[in-house]
Scaffold this motif. Structure first.
Motif, PDB file in Angstrom:
ATOM      1  N   SER A 220       0.818  -1.225   0.000  1.00  0.00           N
ATOM      2  CA  SER A 220       0.000   0.000   0.000  1.00  0.00           C
ATOM      3  C   SER A 220       0.842   1.261   0.000  1.00  0.00           C
ATOM      4  O   SER A 220       0.312   2.368  -0.138  1.00  0.00           O
ATOM      5  CB  SER A 220      -0.923   0.007   1.223  1.00  0.00           C
ATOM      6  N   GLY A 221       2.155   1.114   0.158  1.00  0.00           N
ATOM      7  CA  GLY A 221       3.044   2.264   0.195  1.00  0.00           C
ATOM      8  C   GLY A 221       3.457   2.686   1.589  1.00  0.00           C
ATOM      9  O   GLY A 221       4.295   3.583   1.756  1.00  0.00           O
ATOM     10  N   ILE A 222       2.924   2.054   2.617  1.00  0.00           N
ATOM     11  CA  ILE A 222       3.274   2.405   3.997  1.00  0.00           C
ATOM     12  C   ILE A 222       4.665   1.876   4.333  1.00  0.00           C
ATOM     13  O   ILE A 222       4.998   0.723   4.032  1.00  0.00           O
ATOM     14  CB  ILE A 222       2.240   1.829   4.981  1.00  0.00           C
ATOM     15  N   GLU A 223       5.450   2.718   4.963  1.00  0.00           N
ATOM     16  CA  GLU A 223       6.787   2.359   5.416  1.00  0.00           C
ATOM     17  C   GLU A 223       6.756   2.212   6.935  1.00  0.00           C
ATOM     18  O   GLU A 223       6.297   3.108   7.649  1.00  0.00           O
ATOM     19  CB  GLU A 223       7.785   3.434   4.998  1.00  0.00           C
ATOM     20  N   VAL A 224       7.239   1.099   7.453  1.00  0.00           N
ATOM     21  CA  VAL A 224       7.211   0.820   8.890  1.00  0.00           C
ATOM     22  C   VAL A 224       8.643   0.727   9.396  1.00  0.00           C
ATOM     23  O   VAL A 224       9.393  -0.182   9.007  1.00  0.00           O
ATOM     24  CB  VAL A 224       6.453  -0.483   9.194  1.00  0.00           C
ATOM     25  N   VAL A 225       9.033   1.661  10.256  1.00  0.00           N
ATOM     26  CA  VAL A 225      10.382   1.687  10.827  1.00  0.00           C
ATOM     27  C   VAL A 225      10.395   0.832  12.084  1.00  0.00           C
ATOM     28  O   VAL A 225       9.637   1.096  13.032  1.00  0.00           O
ATOM     29  CB  VAL A 225      10.813   3.133  11.153  1.00  0.00           C
ATOM     30  N   LEU A 226      11.261  -0.189  12.121  1.00  0.00           N
ATOM     31  CA  LEU A 226      11.301  -1.133  13.236  1.00  0.00           C
ATOM     32  C   LEU A 226      12.578  -1.030  14.067  1.00  0.00           C
ATOM     33  O   LEU A 226      12.618  -1.557  15.184  1.00  0.00           O
ATOM     34  CB  LEU A 226      11.143  -2.565  12.715  1.00  0.00           C
ATOM     35  N   GLY A 227      13.601  -0.405  13.541  1.00  0.00           N
ATOM     36  CA  GLY A 227      14.834  -0.218  14.300  1.00  0.00           C
ATOM     37  C   GLY A 227      15.658  -1.485  14.422  1.00  0.00           C
ATOM     38  O   GLY A 227      15.481  -2.451  13.685  1.00  0.00           O
ATOM     39  N   ARG A 255       3.931   6.782   6.786  1.00  0.00           N
ATOM     40  CA  ARG A 255       5.034   6.167   7.515  1.00  0.00           C
ATOM     41  C   ARG A 255       4.602   5.907   8.961  1.00  0.00           C
ATOM     42  O   ARG A 255       3.910   6.715   9.567  1.00  0.00           O
ATOM     43  CB  ARG A 255       6.246   7.099   7.483  1.00  0.00           C
ATOM     44  N   VAL A 256       5.036   4.766   9.488  1.00  0.00           N
ATOM     45  CA  VAL A 256       4.771   4.419  10.881  1.00  0.00           C
ATOM     46  C   VAL A 256       6.098   4.100  11.556  1.00  0.00           C
ATOM     47  O   VAL A 256       6.846   3.229  11.084  1.00  0.00           O
ATOM     48  CB  VAL A 256       3.811   3.215  10.994  1.00  0.00           C
ATOM     49  N   ASP A 257       6.377   4.792  12.650  1.00  0.00           N
ATOM     50  CA  ASP A 257       7.598   4.559  13.412  1.00  0.00           C
ATOM     51  C   ASP A 257       7.234   3.769  14.661  1.00  0.00           C
ATOM     52  O   ASP A 257       6.549   4.279  15.562  1.00  0.00           O
ATOM     53  CB  ASP A 257       8.246   5.891  13.794  1.00  0.00           C
ATOM     54  N   ALA A 258       7.674   2.519  14.708  1.00  0.00           N
ATOM     55  CA  ALA A 258       7.315   1.630  15.815  1.00  0.00           C
ATOM     56  C   ALA A 258       8.423   1.520  16.852  1.00  0.00           C
ATOM     57  O   ALA A 258       8.412   0.589  17.669  1.00  0.00           O
ATOM     58  CB  ALA A 258       6.970   0.253  15.267  1.00  0.00           C
ATOM     59  N   ARG A 259       9.346   2.439  16.875  1.00  0.00           N
ATOM     60  CA  ARG A 259      10.467   2.345  17.812  1.00  0.00           C
ATOM     61  C   ARG A 259      10.128   2.894  19.198  1.00  0.00           C
ATOM     62  O   ARG A 259      10.998   2.957  20.064  1.00  0.00           O
ATOM     63  CB  ARG A 259      11.673   3.082  17.237  1.00  0.00           C
ATOM     64  N   GLN A 267       2.979   9.107  10.410  1.00  0.00           N
ATOM     65  CA  GLN A 267       3.145  10.255   9.501  1.00  0.00           C
ATOM     66  C   GLN A 267       2.096  10.122   8.404  1.00  0.00           C
ATOM     67  O   GLN A 267       2.036   9.108   7.714  1.00  0.00           O
ATOM     68  CB  GLN A 267       4.560  10.267   8.913  1.00  0.00           C
ATOM     69  N   TRP A 268       1.292  11.200   8.238  1.00  0.00           N
ATOM     70  CA  TRP A 268       0.189  11.162   7.290  1.00  0.00           C
ATOM     71  C   TRP A 268       0.590  11.792   5.958  1.00  0.00           C
ATOM     72  O   TRP A 268       1.423  12.702   5.913  1.00  0.00           O
ATOM     73  CB  TRP A 268      -1.024  11.892   7.863  1.00  0.00           C
ATOM     74  N   LYS A 269       0.010  11.278   4.911  1.00  0.00           N
ATOM     75  CA  LYS A 269       0.307  11.818   3.578  1.00  0.00           C
ATOM     76  C   LYS A 269      -0.144  13.266   3.469  1.00  0.00           C
ATOM     77  O   LYS A 269       0.525  14.084   2.827  1.00  0.00           O
ATOM     78  CB  LYS A 269      -0.383  10.983   2.505  1.00  0.00           C
TER      79      LYS A 269
END
Length: 279
Positions: A220-227, A255-259, A267-269
């Motif tokens: 879907s284009g979502i980027e998930v930061v996991l660290g 973008r979703v930062d899960a750290r 982060q919304w478009k």
């Protein structure tokens, strides 16, 4: 008169006694004698036996020539079997055609196998002889699993390869990371992909940075930061937040930062658009 008879009887020795069980050689002499008599009586038998001897003598050089000719037999054709995606049957036949005209018996088949397996798409090649003059090659191609860093491909066995036409693999996930960590990236990607499918999400890629940080990419284009730390727990936290808060607005998420310890940052478009390219 009596004396004379006695002398004569001694002059004629009696037949020596034969031991019981002894064998006489006389019958053997009789058999050969019969054979000679038959040959003498029937002249055409002598001619026939002579002809047989002459024919046998003539067959010796003929048989020797046949053996030597077989030893010098050459490959005259190549058959290639397999299912091809990146390579082509014609190209492999052309490559194997270098052995046309080579000796059928003395050619080292392992040399042909090694040469073919150096081709980027070829995972393995089995080479065999088929009498009288054919070379048969069974080819198994590498099965691409994903695109790798710098446009290379990674196979399902975890092998990195760089063919001239990687695009023929079609739409595949994109993985990235240090080459020596390719198997780690594959294992993590497979685990995440299976879990995402169970929640109606499609896996698009996974990146492992040199310093050890992971970033997940969804279709879907979502980027998930996991660290770098607690990657599995952070991934599960993202799944929970997505199902409870983000699923209905997934097309707005960039973008979703899960750290974070107790939640995630989204982060919304729309926010990106409002910020503009120069912010």
């Amino acid at each position: 008169m009596l004396e004379t008879l006695l002398i004569r009887s001694r002059a004629v020795p009696s037949e020596p006694s034969r031991r019981r069980g002894a064998t006489s050689l006389e019958p053997e002499r009789d058999r050969f004698g019969v054979l000679k008599a038959v040959l003498a009586a029937v002249p055409w038998l002598q001619v026939g036996m002579g002809a047989v001897v002459v024919m046998l003598a003539a067959l010796v050089p003929w048989g020797t020539g046949k053996v030597l000719g077989a030893m010098d037999q050459q490959f005259m054709a190549v058959d290639v079997n397999g299912q091809f995606l990146g390579d082509s049957r014609v190209a492999i036949e052309r490559a194997a055609g270098n052995w046309i005209g080579k000796s059928y018996f003395s050619t080292d088949l392992s040399e042909i196998k090694t040469s073919l397996e150096q081709r980027p798409w070829v995972e393995s090649a089995a080479v065999r002889r088929v009498w009288p003059d054919r070379l048969v090659v069974d080819v198994r191609e590498k099965k691409p699993l994903a695109y790798w860093t710098d446009g290379r491909l990674v196979s399902r066995t975890g092998e990195l390869f760089a063919p001239a036409n990687p695009e023929v693999a079609g739409r595949l996930p994109r993985l990235a990371g240090p080459d020596e960590r390719v198997r780690d990236v594959i294992r993590m990607a497979q685990s995440m992909s299976e879990q995402l499918q169970g929640h109606g999400l499609n896996f698009a890629g996974l990146t492992l940075e040199q310093r050890g940080a992971w970033t997940l990419h969804l279709a879907s284009g979502i980027e998930v930061v996991l660290g770098r730390d607690q990657v599995e727990q952070r991934f599960e936290r993202f799944i929970t937040v997505y199902e409870t808060r983000l699923a209905s607005r997934s097309d707005e998420v960039s973008r979703v930062d899960a750290r974070y310890t107790n939640g995630v940052a989204v982060q919304w478009k729309a926010a990106e658009t409002a910020a503009g390219p120069n912010s």
